[in-house]
Write a protein that holds these residues in place. Structure first.
Motif, mmCIF file in Angstrom:
data_model
loop_
_atom_site.group_PDB
_atom_site.id
_atom_site.type_symbol
_atom_site.label_atom_id
_atom_site.label_comp_id
_atom_site.label_asym_id
_atom_site.label_seq_id
_atom_site.Cartn_x
_atom_site.Cartn_y
_atom_site.Cartn_z
ATOM 1 N N PHE A 1 -3.480 11.911 -11.809
ATOM 2 C CA PHE A 1 -3.399 11.084 -10.611
ATOM 3 C C PHE A 1 -2.174 10.177 -10.686
ATOM 4 C CE2 PHE A 1 -4.155 7.532 -7.848
ATOM 5 C CZ PHE A 1 -4.829 8.046 -6.755
ATOM 6 N N VAL A 2 -1.967 9.548 -11.824
ATOM 7 C CA VAL A 2 -0.817 8.648 -11.976
ATOM 8 C C VAL A 2 0.493 9.435 -11.847
ATOM 9 C CG1 VAL A 2 0.397 7.120 -13.587
ATOM 10 C CG2 VAL A 2 -2.083 6.953 -13.347
ATOM 11 N N ARG A 3 0.566 10.609 -12.443
ATOM 12 C CA ARG A 3 1.801 11.418 -12.328
ATOM 13 C C ARG A 3 2.102 11.746 -10.878
ATOM 14 N NH1 ARG A 3 -0.797 14.850 -16.305
ATOM 15 N NH2 ARG A 3 -0.177 14.221 -18.412
ATOM 16 N N SER A 4 1.061 12.082 -10.111
ATOM 17 C CA SER A 4 1.284 12.526 -8.733
ATOM 18 C C SER A 4 1.544 11.377 -7.780
ATOM 19 C CB SER A 4 0.076 13.350 -8.246
ATOM 20 O OG SER A 4 -1.091 12.538 -8.212
ATOM 21 N N ARG A 5 0.897 10.220 -8.011
ATOM 22 C CA ARG A 5 1.019 9.115 -7.062
ATOM 23 C C ARG A 5 2.038 8.058 -7.493
ATOM 24 N NH1 ARG A 5 1.075 10.189 -3.192
ATOM 25 N NH2 ARG A 5 0.690 8.112 -2.337
ATOM 26 N N ILE A 6 2.290 7.923 -8.801
ATOM 27 C CA ILE A 6 3.254 6.932 -9.295
ATOM 28 C C ILE A 6 4.215 7.651 -10.236
ATOM 29 C CG2 ILE A 6 3.501 4.550 -10.143
ATOM 30 C CD1 ILE A 6 0.470 4.292 -10.060
ATOM 31 N N LEU B 1 5.951 6.331 -13.469
ATOM 32 C CA LEU B 1 5.171 6.072 -14.684
ATOM 33 C C LEU B 1 4.855 7.354 -15.460
ATOM 34 C CD1 LEU B 1 2.522 3.353 -13.664
ATOM 35 C CD2 LEU B 1 4.490 3.077 -15.183
ATOM 36 N N ALA B 2 5.309 8.505 -14.933
ATOM 37 C CA ALA B 2 4.969 9.791 -15.564
ATOM 38 C C ALA B 2 5.523 9.901 -16.980
ATOM 39 C CB ALA B 2 5.486 10.950 -14.711
ATOM 40 N N ASP B 3 6.644 9.196 -17.242
ATOM 41 C CA ASP B 3 7.266 9.322 -18.564
ATOM 42 C C ASP B 3 6.479 8.618 -19.664
ATOM 43 O OD1 ASP B 3 7.751 6.729 -17.763
ATOM 44 O OD2 ASP B 3 9.834 6.689 -18.419
ATOM 45 N N ARG B 4 5.427 7.839 -19.312
ATOM 46 C CA ARG B 4 4.663 7.141 -20.357
ATOM 47 C C ARG B 4 3.147 7.252 -20.185
ATOM 48 N NH1 ARG B 4 7.209 2.030 -17.423
ATOM 49 N NH2 ARG B 4 8.466 3.794 -16.772
ATOM 50 N N ILE B 5 2.699 7.966 -19.145
ATOM 51 C CA ILE B 5 1.256 8.054 -18.934
ATOM 52 C C ILE B 5 0.575 8.811 -20.066
ATOM 53 C CG2 ILE B 5 1.420 10.134 -17.506
ATOM 54 C CD1 ILE B 5 -1.143 7.218 -17.283
ATOM 55 N N TYR C 1 -1.948 2.372 -4.863
ATOM 56 C CA TYR C 1 -1.505 3.753 -4.628
ATOM 57 C C TYR C 1 -2.745 4.574 -4.280
ATOM 58 C CZ TYR C 1 2.853 2.315 -6.834
ATOM 59 O OH TYR C 1 4.029 1.667 -7.142
ATOM 60 N N PHE C 2 -2.765 5.126 -3.059
ATOM 61 C CA PHE C 2 -3.954 5.805 -2.547
ATOM 62 C C PHE C 2 -3.828 7.315 -2.667
ATOM 63 C CE2 PHE C 2 -3.870 1.716 -0.458
ATOM 64 C CZ PHE C 2 -5.192 1.316 -0.504
ATOM 65 N N GLY C 3 -4.962 7.942 -2.977
ATOM 66 C CA GLY C 3 -5.046 9.389 -2.996
ATOM 67 C C GLY C 3 -6.402 9.825 -2.485
ATOM 68 N N ALA C 4 -6.719 11.092 -2.668
ATOM 69 C CA ALA C 4 -8.009 11.608 -2.207
ATOM 70 C C ALA C 4 -9.130 10.960 -3.005
ATOM 71 C CB ALA C 4 -8.042 13.118 -2.364
ATOM 72 N N PHE D 1 0.859 -1.176 0.000
ATOM 73 C CA PHE D 1 0.000 0.000 0.000
ATOM 74 C C PHE D 1 0.897 1.229 0.000
ATOM 75 C CE2 PHE D 1 -2.944 -2.660 2.896
ATOM 76 C CZ PHE D 1 -3.553 -3.249 1.797
ATOM 77 N N HIS D 2 0.716 2.112 -0.976
ATOM 78 C CA HIS D 2 1.448 3.383 -1.011
ATOM 79 C C HIS D 2 0.465 4.493 -0.656
ATOM 80 C CE1 HIS D 2 4.892 1.465 -3.093
ATOM 81 N NE2 HIS D 2 3.948 0.728 -3.658
ATOM 82 N N THR D 3 0.696 5.148 0.467
ATOM 83 C CA THR D 3 -0.205 6.185 0.960
ATOM 84 C C THR D 3 0.545 7.512 1.038
ATOM 85 O OG1 THR D 3 0.289 6.086 3.327
ATOM 86 C CG2 THR D 3 -1.134 4.349 2.433
#
Length: 405
Positions: free
Chosen positions: A237-242, A245-249, A196-199, A72-74
């Motif tokens: 969301f993916v850029r901020s939490r993971i 993976l930002a280079d391919r989202i 990966y958890f967010g708001a 779990f990534h919080t």
């Protein structure tokens, strides 16, 4: 016998029956097994079973990803509740393999058995019945008689509907939007099966040999709003939490690249009628929480084979045999589904309170206690009260093999 549905449960049951010398036809409505974003998890119990059947070594030569951890990534940090590496097993990991690859492998091995027949593109349109007993199925205009029909045709089971055995929903609160991103050699080597958890939402990540499967959660029935907003909120969301993976989202450019999984948790009160048995998601819909839908279906197949093969050898399957299959498996299914319902309710309450959807903070100390991760791994690797192939099943298979050779 006719087994309807070529998913993991139906395929394994048909293989086990044929291995025991029982004539069985597997009817699969599609022309192949290649569907995107089906469950890809082969748990240690599954791999140990396949080893017992003499199949694991060849299967694991196929491309797969061995996942050791579940994390779990919080916003407050990373928790590791499950470490499969702590298991005393020859397979201390979950093998992530495209389901179509696993099914193609098992189908090829089943087709080596003289009592097995696979019919692809065989869509069941009706049941044959006599005096309230199911006596076969109808495929198009063709009537196929059967000593027993097994419905293993998934969460939207046609057999369940035709048999008049409704499933009661237990209260899923989440849907999941799936898409794929390519794997890079620079990706974190420890990324396995992660949340990966967010708001108000979370993303699930499943590693594979060539790509990542990414599951973006949304409130039940919330797809229309997500579709209207488009892919940018998902990418953000993916850029901020993971961030890795930002280079391919940005490869996600259109909602048509996504697949909606309408999550459900449901169970049929009675899994059988005279002449008919339901297993797997046809009998009990398992949500993606915990990734154990395949495990439950495969365990159903083993429990069913243990009961059906001796009955068939003794002269025929009676409804008491079908009832026994449900009794063997029902407590385990209820336990797994109850845990999933509790998770769904926690997610709902977090959304209602506008809080981050994440595990409680105090779990950090619990997961640090020696043995906790191993116990969690055992629960997830084997499930509650896992069945094992009976001695009679194995003896019968050996006798059948000697006969054929």
């Amino acid at each position: 016998m006719r087994v309807v549905g070529g998913g993991p449960g139906g395929m394994l049951l048909a293989y086990l029956l044929a291995r025991a010398g029982v004539p069985v036809t597997l009817l699969e409505g599609h022309r192949d097994f290649d569907r995107r974003f089906r469950g890809d998890s082969l748990h240690p119990w599954t791999l140990e079973l396949l080893a017992e059947l003499g199949l694991a070594e060849d299967l694991l030569r196929l491309p797969h990803f061995p996942a050791r951890y579940f994390r779990f990534h919080t916003p407050a940090g990373t928790l590791t509740p499950t470490d499969y590496g702590a298991l005393r097993s020859p397979f201390p990991y979950v093998a992530l393999m495209p389901q179509a690859r696993f099914l193609d492998f098992l189908a090829a091995r089943a087709q080596e058995l003289p009592t097995f027949e696979l019919r692809l593109g065989a869509r069941v349109t009706g049941l044959l019945e006599s005096d309230g007993v199911v006596t076969g199925v109808r495929v198009g205009e063709e009537e196929l008689p059967a000593s027993l029909v097994v419905g293993a045709d998934g969460r939207f089971s046609k057999i369940r509907s035709l048999a008049g055995l409704p499933a009661k929903s237990l209260g899923a609160q989440t849907d999941v939007l799936w898409f794929a991103l390519p794997r890079s050699p620079t990706d974190p080597p420890e990324a396995d099966v992660d949340l990966y958890f967010g708001a108000d939402r979370y993303v699930g990540l499943l590693g594979g040999p060539e790509e990542w499967q990414v599951g973006y959660s949304l409130p039940k029935g919330g797809y229309a709003a997500v579709r209207e907003a488009g892919v940018e909120p998902i990418r953000e969301f993916v850029r901020s939490r993971i961030p890795w993976l930002a280079d391919r989202i940005d490869l996600l450019t259109d909602m048509r690249q996504t697949t909606l999984l309408s999550v459900d948790i449901a169970r049929v009160e009675r899994w059988h009628r005279p002449g008919l048995l339901l297993i797997g998601d046809a009998a009990h819909v398992i949500s993606p929480v915990g990734g154990n839908g395949i495990l439950m279906a495969l365990q159903d197949a083993v429990a069913a084979a243990n009961r059906l093969v001796p009955a068939l050898r003794a002269g025929g399957v009676h409804e008491t045999d079908l009832m026994a299959v449900q009794q063997d498996r029902e407590a385990a299914i209820q336990e797994v589904q109850a845990a999933q319902v509790r998770t769904e309710l926690r997610v709902l309450k977090a959304r209602e309170r506008d809080r981050t959807i994440a595990p409680p903070w105090f779990l950090r100390w619990i997961f640090a206690v020696p043995g906790v991760r191993a116990r969690s791994a055992r629960r997830n690797a084997y499930g509650p009260n896992p069945p094992h192939l009976s001695a009679e099943m194995n003896q019968g298979a050996v006798a059948s093999m000697i006969e054929r050779h």
